[in-house]
Scaffold this motif. Structure first.
Motif, short mmCIF file in Angstrom:
data_model
loop_
_atom_site.label_atom_id
_atom_site.label_comp_id
_atom_site.label_asym_id
_atom_site.label_seq_id
_atom_site.Cartn_x
_atom_site.Cartn_y
_atom_site.Cartn_z
N ALA A 10 7.68 30.03 49.28
CA ALA A 10 6.61 30.83 48.67
C ALA A 10 5.93 31.64 49.77
CB ALA A 10 5.60 29.94 47.98
N GLU A 32 2.82 34.54 50.44
CA GLU A 32 1.63 35.19 49.88
C GLU A 32 1.95 36.64 49.55
OE1 GLU A 32 -1.29 33.68 49.27
OE2 GLU A 32 -0.57 31.78 50.07
N THR A 33 1.38 37.13 48.44
CA THR A 33 1.67 38.50 48.00
C THR A 33 1.25 39.55 49.02
OG1 THR A 33 -0.38 38.52 46.74
CG2 THR A 33 1.64 38.00 45.54
N ILE A 82 7.59 40.83 52.94
CA ILE A 82 8.80 40.03 52.75
C ILE A 82 9.90 40.62 53.61
CG2 ILE A 82 10.54 39.26 51.11
CD1 ILE A 82 8.41 39.52 48.93
N TRP A 121 16.94 36.78 46.76
CA TRP A 121 16.19 37.10 45.54
C TRP A 121 14.70 36.92 45.76
CZ3 TRP A 121 13.38 32.95 44.02
CH2 TRP A 121 13.85 31.68 44.34
N VAL A 122 13.91 37.58 44.90
CA VAL A 122 12.46 37.45 44.92
C VAL A 122 11.96 37.40 43.49
CG1 VAL A 122 10.26 38.51 45.56
CG2 VAL A 122 12.24 38.79 47.05
N HIS A 123 11.10 36.43 43.17
CA HIS A 123 10.43 36.33 41.87
C HIS A 123 8.92 36.33 42.14
CE1 HIS A 123 14.09 35.38 39.68
NE2 HIS A 123 14.37 34.44 40.59
N HIS A 124 8.19 37.08 41.34
CA HIS A 124 6.74 37.14 41.51
C HIS A 124 6.09 36.10 40.60
CE1 HIS A 124 7.37 40.81 43.74
NE2 HIS A 124 8.16 41.21 42.77
N GLU A 125 5.25 35.25 41.18
CA GLU A 125 4.54 34.21 40.44
C GLU A 125 3.08 34.20 40.88
OE1 GLU A 125 6.30 30.38 40.86
OE2 GLU A 125 8.27 31.03 40.16
N LYS A 176 1.82 34.71 44.52
CA LYS A 176 2.85 34.46 45.52
C LYS A 176 4.17 35.11 45.12
CE LYS A 176 0.90 30.22 47.13
NZ LYS A 176 0.95 29.63 48.39
N HIS A 177 5.00 35.32 46.12
CA HIS A 177 6.39 35.73 45.91
C HIS A 177 7.24 34.49 46.19
CE1 HIS A 177 5.35 39.96 45.83
NE2 HIS A 177 4.78 39.87 47.02
N CYS A 234 10.75 33.37 47.22
CA CYS A 234 11.88 34.04 47.86
C CYS A 234 13.02 33.07 48.12
CB CYS A 234 11.45 34.66 49.18
SG CYS A 234 10.13 35.87 49.03
#
Length: 110
Positions: free
Chosen positions: A16, A18-19, A23, A48-52, A55-56, A58
């Motif tokens: 994870a 921080e936004t 990255i 890959w990257v997912h936004h939650e 946080k990102h 990765c």
């Protein structure tokens, strides 16, 4: 260097970020698996990257890592699973972790 929790396997890891942080497409990770042992050093590429929320999440795949370090990671993960009572499917027999470390001779100049 920053300490953070990860989801680890011999082939890579999820982390994870921080936004507000940048990255990186290529990163070097230093993993402290056991006190008293050398750190595992690995270069990994972003897959890959997912936004939650804030946080990102990765996913990174190891591209430069010693075979012995991959084996250490595998043993470490298996011991954690055993300690936590997690059952996993039987491992493949006679499988081999890929060693991405290379040794090439520099080209000789005439």
């Amino acid at each position: 260097l920053e300490e953070t929790a990860i989801n680890l396997s011999a082939g890579g890891m999820r982390i994870a970020i921080e936004t507000l942080e940048t990255i990186s497409q290529l990163s070097m990770f230093f993993l402290d698996l056991d006190a008293g042992q050398q750190l595992v050093c690995a270069v990994a590429e972003l897959i890959w990257v997912h936004h939650e929320k804030d946080k990102h999440m990765c996913g990174y795949r190891f591209v430069q890592i010693c075979k012995s370090d991959q084996e250490r990671i595998n043993r470490y993960v298996q011991s954690l699973q055993k300690d936590q009572g997690i059952t996993t499917p039987a491992s493949k027999i006679n499988w081999e972790l890929l060693d991405r470390m290379i040794n090439t001779e520099p080209e000789k100049q005439p």
